[in-house]
Design a protein around this motif. Structure first.
Motif, mmCIF file in Angstrom:
data_model
loop_
_atom_site.group_PDB
_atom_site.id
_atom_site.type_symbol
_atom_site.label_atom_id
_atom_site.label_comp_id
_atom_site.label_asym_id
_atom_site.label_seq_id
_atom_site.Cartn_x
_atom_site.Cartn_y
_atom_site.Cartn_z
ATOM 1 N N LEU A 77 49.724 24.889 36.617
ATOM 2 C CA LEU A 77 48.500 25.045 37.413
ATOM 3 C C LEU A 77 48.803 25.610 38.802
ATOM 4 O O LEU A 77 48.015 26.394 39.341
ATOM 5 N N ARG A 78 49.922 25.232 39.368
ATOM 6 C CA ARG A 78 50.303 25.799 40.671
ATOM 7 C C ARG A 78 50.551 27.301 40.563
ATOM 8 O O ARG A 78 50.152 28.069 41.443
ATOM 9 N N ALA A 79 51.218 27.734 39.489
ATOM 10 C CA ALA A 79 51.458 29.165 39.277
ATOM 11 C C ALA A 79 50.126 29.900 39.105
ATOM 12 O O ALA A 79 49.930 30.987 39.658
ATOM 13 N N ARG A 80 49.218 29.305 38.373
ATOM 14 C CA ARG A 80 47.891 29.913 38.185
ATOM 15 C C ARG A 80 47.156 30.009 39.522
ATOM 16 O O ARG A 80 46.515 31.026 39.828
ATOM 17 N N ASN A 81 47.251 28.980 40.343
ATOM 18 C CA ASN A 81 46.619 29.002 41.667
ATOM 19 C C ASN A 81 47.218 30.110 42.536
ATOM 20 O O ASN A 81 46.483 30.775 43.283
ATOM 21 N N ARG A 82 48.540 30.300 42.444
ATOM 22 C CA ARG A 82 49.170 31.374 43.223
ATOM 23 C C ARG A 82 48.645 32.738 42.776
ATOM 24 O O ARG A 82 48.374 33.611 43.600
ATOM 25 N N GLU A 83 48.497 32.934 41.467
ATOM 26 C CA GLU A 83 47.961 34.198 40.946
ATOM 27 C C GLU A 83 46.530 34.413 41.417
ATOM 28 O O GLU A 83 46.157 35.514 41.843
ATOM 29 N N LEU A 84 45.711 33.372 41.342
ATOM 30 C CA LEU A 84 44.325 33.495 41.791
ATOM 31 C C LEU A 84 44.235 33.764 43.285
ATOM 32 O O LEU A 84 43.391 34.556 43.730
ATOM 33 N N GLN A 85 45.099 33.119 44.070
ATOM 34 C CA GLN A 85 45.097 33.356 45.507
ATOM 35 C C GLN A 85 45.493 34.796 45.818
ATOM 36 O O GLN A 85 44.908 35.434 46.699
ATOM 37 N N ALA A 86 46.470 35.332 45.075
ATOM 38 C CA ALA A 86 46.864 36.735 45.266
ATOM 39 C C ALA A 86 45.711 37.666 44.917
ATOM 40 O O ALA A 86 45.463 38.657 45.613
ATOM 41 N N GLU A 87 44.978 37.348 43.871
ATOM 42 C CA GLU A 87 43.825 38.168 43.484
ATOM 43 C C GLU A 87 42.733 38.098 44.546
ATOM 44 O O GLU A 87 42.114 39.120 44.884
ATOM 45 N N VAL A 88 42.485 36.922 45.086
ATOM 46 C CA VAL A 88 41.486 36.771 46.154
ATOM 47 C C VAL A 88 41.897 37.589 47.373
ATOM 48 O O VAL A 88 41.077 38.283 47.994
ATOM 49 N N ASP A 89 43.174 37.529 47.725
ATOM 50 C CA ASP A 89 43.660 38.309 48.862
ATOM 51 C C ASP A 89 43.478 39.805 48.618
ATOM 52 O O ASP A 89 43.090 40.546 49.529
ATOM 53 N N ASP A 90 43.763 40.277 47.391
ATOM 54 C CA ASP A 90 43.559 41.687 47.057
ATOM 55 C C ASP A 90 42.096 42.079 47.174
ATOM 56 O O ASP A 90 41.764 43.166 47.670
ATOM 57 N N LEU A 91 41.212 41.213 46.698
ATOM 58 C CA LEU A 91 39.777 41.520 46.762
ATOM 59 C C LEU A 91 39.284 41.561 48.208
ATOM 60 O O LEU A 91 38.411 42.347 48.552
ATOM 61 N N ARG A 92 39.818 40.729 49.067
ATOM 62 C CA ARG A 92 39.398 40.703 50.464
ATOM 63 C C ARG A 92 39.902 41.915 51.237
ATOM 64 O O ARG A 92 39.216 42.448 52.099
ATOM 65 N N GLU A 93 41.120 42.350 50.959
ATOM 66 C CA GLU A 93 41.756 43.369 51.778
ATOM 67 C C GLU A 93 41.557 44.790 51.280
ATOM 68 O O GLU A 93 41.513 45.717 52.067
ATOM 69 N N GLY A 94 41.486 45.027 50.010
ATOM 70 C CA GLY A 94 41.428 46.400 49.522
ATOM 71 C C GLY A 94 40.302 46.611 48.546
ATOM 72 O O GLY A 94 39.722 45.695 47.982
#
Length: 126
Positions: A77-94
């Motif tokens: 679940l922690r790995a999944r959270n890291r992936e989701l956080q990276a996706e959220v960061d991508d959506l916010r920035e680019g």
């Protein structure tokens, strides 16, 4: 006087002393048997609790297995959270991530692009 005849005279005064001593020693032996029996039963009860009862070694191993399973699930679940956080960061920035999602999930295209859909024929039943 022969050795068998010599005496201190106490045998003559208390002729049943030997019998009394044997009764006392057998009473002590009987008490020891009861003490040993009680100790063996106590040891058996403690061993039962150690191996089978509440808080036993088997229960300890079972809890350790459960902890290991929960820790592996937590790491997943922690790995999944890291992936989701990276996706959220991508959506916010680019805008590239937004564009990719619009294309894959909504089927959208940019103006001037041509959409080509490939439909595969199902294999004929044999």
């Amino acid at each position: 006087m022969p050795a068998a005849m010599r005496s201190s005279g106490s045998e003559a005064i208390r002729p049943g002393l030997g019998t009394w001593r044997s009764l006392t020693l057998s009473g002590i032996g009987l008490r020891m048997h009861w003490l040993i029996l009680v100790l063996v039963l106590l040891l058996g009860a403690l061993q039962y609790r150690l191996w089978v009862g509440e808080g036993s070694i088997a229960e300890l191993h079972s809890l350790k297995r459960e902890i290991a399973l929960e820790e592996s699930e937590l790491e997943r679940l922690r790995a999944r959270n890291r992936e989701l956080q990276a996706e959220v960061d991508d959506l916010r920035e680019g805008s590239e991530a937004i564009e990719e999602r619009a294309r894959s999930e909504l089927g959208m295209i940019k103006p001037g692009e041509i959409f080509i859909q490939v439909i595969e024929r199902p294999e004929p039943p044999k």
